[in-house]
Each structure stands twice: as C-alpha cells, then as structure tokens.
Design a protein around this motif. Structure first.
Motif, PDB file in Angstrom:
ATOM      1  N   GLU A  40       0.612  -1.268  -0.327  1.00  0.00           N
ATOM      2  CA  GLU A  40      -0.018   0.471  -0.085  1.00  0.00           C
ATOM      3  C   GLU A  40       1.029   1.310   0.171  1.00  0.00           C
ATOM      4  N   ASP A  41       2.099   1.089   0.858  1.00  0.00           N
ATOM      5  CA  ASP A  41       2.587   2.294   0.814  1.00  0.00           C
ATOM      6  C   ASP A  41       3.730   2.171  -0.522  1.00  0.00           C
ATOM      7  N   PHE A  42       3.814   1.180  -0.793  1.00  0.00           N
ATOM      8  CA  PHE A  42       4.308   0.948  -2.702  1.00  0.00           C
ATOM      9  C   PHE A  42       3.513   1.927  -3.251  1.00  0.00           C
ATOM     10  N   SER A  43       2.684   2.167  -3.801  1.00  0.00           N
ATOM     11  CA  SER A  43       0.949   2.540  -4.613  1.00  0.00           C
ATOM     12  C   SER A  43       1.030   3.560  -4.022  1.00  0.00           C
ATOM     13  N   ALA A  44       1.304   4.456  -2.597  1.00  0.00           N
ATOM     14  CA  ALA A  44       0.931   5.510  -2.786  1.00  0.00           C
ATOM     15  C   ALA A  44       2.084   6.734  -2.705  1.00  0.00           C
ATOM     16  N   LEU A  45       3.279   5.569  -3.187  1.00  0.00           N
ATOM     17  CA  LEU A  45       4.956   6.429  -3.246  1.00  0.00           C
ATOM     18  C   LEU A  45       4.540   6.622  -5.156  1.00  0.00           C
ATOM     19  N   ARG A  46       4.178   5.424  -5.334  1.00  0.00           N
ATOM     20  CA  ARG A  46       3.970   5.145  -7.055  1.00  0.00           C
ATOM     21  C   ARG A  46       2.911   6.695  -7.315  1.00  0.00           C
ATOM     22  N   TYR A  47       1.833   6.983  -6.825  1.00  0.00           N
ATOM     23  CA  TYR A  47       0.886   7.173  -7.197  1.00  0.00           C
ATOM     24  C   TYR A  47       1.667   9.013  -6.743  1.00  0.00           C
ATOM     25  N   VAL A  48       2.217   8.888  -6.645  1.00  0.00           N
ATOM     26  CA  VAL A  48       2.570  11.209  -5.640  1.00  0.00           C
ATOM     27  C   VAL A  48       3.806  10.843  -6.927  1.00  0.00           C
ATOM     28  N   HIS A  49       4.709  10.124  -6.738  1.00  0.00           N
ATOM     29  CA  HIS A  49       6.054   9.943  -7.954  1.00  0.00           C
ATOM     30  C   HIS A  49       5.275  11.055  -9.431  1.00  0.00           C
ATOM     31  N   ASP A  50       3.728   9.761  -9.434  1.00  0.00           N
ATOM     32  CA  ASP A  50       2.881  10.262 -11.158  1.00  0.00           C
ATOM     33  C   ASP A  50       2.224  11.952 -10.741  1.00  0.00           C
ATOM     34  N   LYS A  51       2.192  12.232  -9.692  1.00  0.00           N
ATOM     35  CA  LYS A  51       1.777  13.510  -9.362  1.00  0.00           C
ATOM     36  C   LYS A  51       1.971  14.016  -9.708  1.00  0.00           C
ATOM     37  N   ILE A  52       3.301  14.303  -8.586  1.00  0.00           N
ATOM     38  CA  ILE A  52       4.400  15.808  -8.849  1.00  0.00           C
ATOM     39  C   ILE A  52       4.965  15.503 -10.046  1.00  0.00           C
ATOM     40  N   SER A  53       4.950  14.467 -11.685  1.00  0.00           N
ATOM     41  CA  SER A  53       5.884  15.132 -12.505  1.00  0.00           C
ATOM     42  C   SER A  53       3.768  16.451 -13.455  1.00  0.00           C
ATOM     43  N   GLY A  54       3.462  16.452 -12.336  1.00  0.00           N
ATOM     44  CA  GLY A  54       2.807  17.723 -13.146  1.00  0.00           C
ATOM     45  C   GLY A  54       3.008  19.399 -12.637  1.00  0.00           C
ATOM     46  N   PRO A  55       2.301  19.613 -11.242  1.00  0.00           N
ATOM     47  CA  PRO A  55       2.663  20.611 -10.880  1.00  0.00           C
ATOM     48  C   PRO A  55       3.948  19.963  -9.679  1.00  0.00           C
ATOM     49  N   ALA A  56       4.926  21.315  -9.700  1.00  0.00           N
ATOM     50  CA  ALA A  56       5.983  21.088  -9.431  1.00  0.00           C
ATOM     51  C   ALA A  56       6.129  22.051  -7.740  1.00  0.00           C
TER      52      ALA A  56
END
Lengths: 357, 357
Positions: free
Chosen positions: A306-322
């Motif tokens: 679940e933490d892996f998924s959360a970090l993967r999600y955040v990593h994808d999200k921050i490529s947009g807004p800085a």
C-alpha cells in the motif's frame, strides 16, 4: 554514454508540499485515485517481493522499515509508533518513504508519509469495503475519533458514498474535533456517548483506536447480521480491538496473512484459522461477502505494498505541478569512478582565487 | 507539555554540505575522529541490535537497508550496488542514511552517505590495521584504484603514517587518477603494471576491486610472511578477491561473522572455519597478530554499526558549523491528535482572504 541532467537530485515532497498536493488535487479525487493505484497493485500482488517489516524495539515503541518491490520499482517506508509521544507534542506515528528504480538503485522520490499513510490507510479501508460491505450500506460508525478518523470518513464518502456517520471516542473532545473537521462536507453526523449508541443501525463499523493493550472495543452484542467491520486500529502484537467472539463469527479478510497473524485481530485465533486474502477477492480468485447476513471483517494492519502504491501515485502526480524540492542527496562526480576527486575540486573551489597571470 | 521548536524539521546533510564538512574539518582529522567513533562503538559491540541487511535484488544489482541500534539511537543506511551504473554516468554505489532517537522514533539526521561510506570504510580498514598490521609497516599496495582507493590511502596515512604506496589497477587510467588525486600530500607513489610488482615489499596489501565474479586478485605467491591483507572489495555472495590458499594461510579477522560468512572472502571456507571478531581484538578479549611472521587478514564487508558510528559522528559535527539544511519531513500539527486539521488549516491559508468586517 547518455548524459542525465542532475543525477544528484532526488525529488523531495515535504509535509507542506504534500498538504498542497492533496488540496490541489482535492481530497476526494486524491483518495479515489490513490485507491485505484492500490487496487491496481493488489491485482498484481504475486509479482511483489513481500518482505516482513524490520522492527527496532524500545520500551517506548518501535521503528519499522517496510520494504517491497514489484521487480521494476522499489519502495520502503520508515515508520515509528510511540504511544507516549503526544505528551511531548510529538506524533504517535510519523513516517517517510523512498521510491527507487530497482534497475539502477537510484531513489526517484523521497516523501513525507505521515499524511500519506493516513490517506493510504483510509483508501485501503474503503477499497476493502467496496468489495466486502453490503452495496446498500449507508451508515458508518467510527469508534475512535483520533488522528486517522477524518481520513476514514472522507475515503468512505469518496469511494462508497457513505454520508451518515456515528462518532464515538472515550474522549468527547476527540469526537468534537472530528465532527468539526468534517463540517460542511455533506455528512450527517451523530456524536454518540457509548459504543452501543454508535453502532446502532450502522452498516459499517470502523474501529480505529490506539494506545490500548488488548482493549475490547467491540463485543458480540455490538455486531448485528450483515455488518462490515473495518478494524484499523490497535495493530501490533498484544494489541487488538475486537472480542474473540466477534472475530470468530466473521468472515475474515486480510492483506498479508503472515503479518496479520502476528499483528492483527486474528492473533487471538488459532494460527490455521481460515482467512481470505483481499487481493484474491479483488482479482475474483476468491469470494467476498457470501450473503446479506454475513458479518465481514477487514482485519487491516497496513502492508508495504500500500505504501508502494502511494509513493508510485505521488511520484506520478508531482510530474505535473512542481510540488517538490530538489534534494542534493546523491553524488554525481564528473567521472563516476572518481569520487575522491569531488573533494579535490570542492577544495579548489573553496580556496581564495589564485591571482590571474 | 514541553514545547519543542520546529518538531517538523530534520537536519539534512547534502552531498555539497558533506564535502564542505569534510574539507572544513580536514580529511585527516575527519578520518581520525571518525575512526575514534567507530572504535568507541566497536568497544561496546554487544549492546548493538545486529540485524542482517535487508536486500532487494534485480538482475542488475541490489538495494539494501542496513539498520542497527544501540538502545538509545537507531540508524539505517540505504545503499545500492549496481556494477553497470557507470555506463550511464551513475555511481555503482550510492547511499544515504538516517539517525533517529529510538525513544520517540523521530529522525534527528538525514545524510548523504556515498562519500561518508567511502570515509567510514577507509577509517574501519585503517582501524583494523592499527590493531593487526606490524607496527613497523611502511608500505601499502593498493590493488584496485577506483572510487574508494584514495580514501584508503588517506586513512592509512592519517592513522598509521603509511606514506609509501604501490598502485595497481587493470585500467592504467584509474591508477593515474588515483596518483594525481594524492599528489602533494607527502605520499611516495609507485604506479605498477602488475599485481606482482605492486605487492613487492608491501607490508600491507589492500584489495579494493569491484565488478568481478570470484576474481582471484591475490594468490599464494603474492603474500609473504608478516603481511597484513586489507580485503575490502568484492564483498557479496559469489564475489571474492583472494585465492582460497591465501585465506587459509591467514589469521582471519571479521566484523560480524554471520554476515561475513555469506559475503566475505571466507565464503570460500568451511562454515565453521575459525575467525576472530575485530571488536574483541579492540577490547582485548581476543588476541590480534600473534607474531611478526603471521599473515593477518581483515575480511571486511562493511557492517551497519560502522554506518551508525559515521552518522553519530556527523550528527555531533554539524551541531557546530551550520552545514545542514532544515528538511520539512515530519508533521507537527498544533494538536498532535489532529492530523486532518493540518489539511483544513492549509486549505484556509490557501483561500483568497475573506473581506474584513
């Protein structure tokens, strides 16, 4: 040789950036998207390297490392649990985590995970309930109105449309805080003064208490037919929330049996008591709820995937807004084999300029 | 309740700060002080919680977590080993680490550890040689002149006064780089074109090669009576540097036997082959070198306690000069039990101001 710009830099999501990322995304959307990432990773559960947590104990609490990998990415979470911390103004639980490229070992994200863990725990709870609660469920009791409670409420609203909440906590101030934080979001909130009152008519019962040693929050008479129990709190050896009778009469669903048998509610049962792995319900390999009358129990302890998924999600999200900082965490010498040369050149740069000829 | 200022902040030592800290301290002083911290922790070896490394393997390499604790402080290091990385301009090995207060679980330091690991490895090697090499040792052969070689040279100079170096590497450019980096520091350097030439007259032989699968760097005829072998490189299962004969004829000293038997040169020997733990030589509980003629071998693989010592040292050092950044890594809500309230207040702060009444 491919030249990568700034090989030394690891994106860092601070607490402030995490708050802004969540709010910019919208809490509902964040929880829904995060649940989708978790669901995606649960669907491919067998590919993950499932290492047990690595604990360091002291009389006051525990520090744990929770690593996992899907063969392409790697993550670990550092998390502490120290029930006495709030007395000195500290959090009982804080966490941060790292996501890395398994193929070259370089971290690609360092992130705060105290807020992110609360969100992923709530998203996982709601995801489990989506598969296990009765589809007609409308009312949720939340027993324990501490730091995690609002996140649970928001996740069940976002994923299942739950709007009726019945709140109970030993400390009425916690219930007031929870109710106040959830104001104006379309919830119908009933503060309750006993567990008995809170569970009245509840389709889903979320237990999320802390700091208790084998406290029995829910007993046999609290749990009627058809209820889904989301047992989140009290997850460590010697800490449980449900009476043995409640656990025995439930169909039990867990994340990772070897960990749950040690930490979860089922530590009260025989080590071979049958349980169903949630990921198998999600893939359809195992049945979920069998009938309208069955009591289902998600015995949640929180797992590294679940933490892996959360970090993967955040990593994808921050490529947009800085919404991150650049952390100078890794060396990047001009010549990869000349680590010491970095010291030499840094020293030269620090020296007063030699006079020009 | 005691009010702690900035409970959210974790001091962060970046690569740039580490370089400056090392240079400001002076490399010699840094290595000597670091070796003293390591020696101090080796003296109290039994108090440490000695967990095995936690690895995540891929075809290209490994990511490892290395935790330990002395019952008061806790540390872990994240380190990767990917031999093909330099092809893409990345380091074979990078590392970072965290030091925490075990009693409340809060991190007190996040630090780069790529440079720090090179320094702690060299300091540990020199510390071992201080106890194991002949006191009259003057000349050191360094087989393998890559990223770690200059650190070894500097540590042996700082702790043992070694000034005569005989350098050899398969790649002559590596030897030239090493010699150039060590210019003007009082070394007497002889670049050599074979291992045979390099070990001629050497009192200490340091092997620090990488990327080899059971490569035999040192064979029986290379090692004369009285030599101390500092076997640093090639430390993982299936990777060794010394021939079995060389290991068999040596008195063997190791850090932590359960780890060295898997990763070190002694993986070539029977699992019950006698070895001496270095910490016992340091405390005087076990004998070190038995005679002028004995061949001693420090079969170094690197252990978590050395990283603990290094982080403890850096943490003490940065309290003086402000060579760190403040990282907003941990949450610090106004009320420790109101995590969600941080989102609420952050949202309010982000909203356009409501008009004043």
């Amino acid at each position: 040789m491919t030249i990568h710009p700034k090989l030394n830099v690891v994106p860092f999501v601070s607490v402030d950036h995490m708050l802004k990322l969540v709010l910019k995304t919208g809490i509902d959307t964040f929880l829904k998207e995060l649940a989708a990432y978790i669901e995606e990773d649960f669907r491919r559960w067998p590919v993950f390297d499932k290492t047990p947590r690595v604990p360091a104990h002291s009389p006051e609490g525990v520090i744990e490392l929770m690593p996992t990998s899907d063969g392409t990415l790697y993550s670990f979470k550092y998390v502490n649990g120290h029930p006495q911390n709030p007395r000195e103004g500290r959090q009982t639980v804080t966490a941060f985590g790292v996501l890395s490229d398994l193929h070259n070992g370089y971290p690609v994200l360092l992130s705060e995970m105290t807020i992110l863990t609360a969100l992923r725990t709530a998203a996982t709870s709601a995801l489990a309930a989506k598969y296990l609660a009765r589809p007609t469920a409308q009312t949720m009791a939340i027993i324990g109105n501490g730091a995690q409670s609002e996140f649970q409420a928001r996740a069940f609203q976002a994923l299942l449309g739950i709007r009726k909440l019945r709140l109970y906590d030993l400390d009425p101030a916690a219930t007031r805080k929870c109710a106040r934080n959830l104001e104006g979001l379309g919830f119908d909130i009933v503060p309750c003064s006993t567990v008995d009152e809170a569970v009245e008519g509840a389709d889903i019962i979320t237990t999320i208490t802390a700091d208790k040693r084998n406290a029995t929050i829910l007993t046999d008479n609290h749990v009627g037919p058809g209820v889904h129990i989301n047992a989140v709190g009290g997850d460590s050896p010697g800490k449980t929330e449900l009476s043995r009778e409640v656990v025995l009469k439930s169909a039990i669903f867990v994340e990772f049996p070897p960990q749950t048998r040690i930490e979860g509610e089922i530590q009260q049962l025989a080590p071979d008591h049958p349980v169903t792995e949630l990921w198998q319900v999600i893939t359809g390999a195992a049945a979920g709820r069998a009938s309208e009358h069955q009591i289902t129990l998600f015995d949640s302890v929180g797992f590294a995937i679940e933490d892996f998924s959360a970090l993967r999600y955040v990593h994808d999200k921050i490529s947009g807004p800085a919404l991150f900082e650049e952390l100078d965490l890794l060396v990047d010498p001009d010549d990869p084999k000349d680590l010491y040369g970095m010291l030499v050149r840094c020293e030269q740069a620090m020296l007063p300029r030699a006079k020009a000829s």
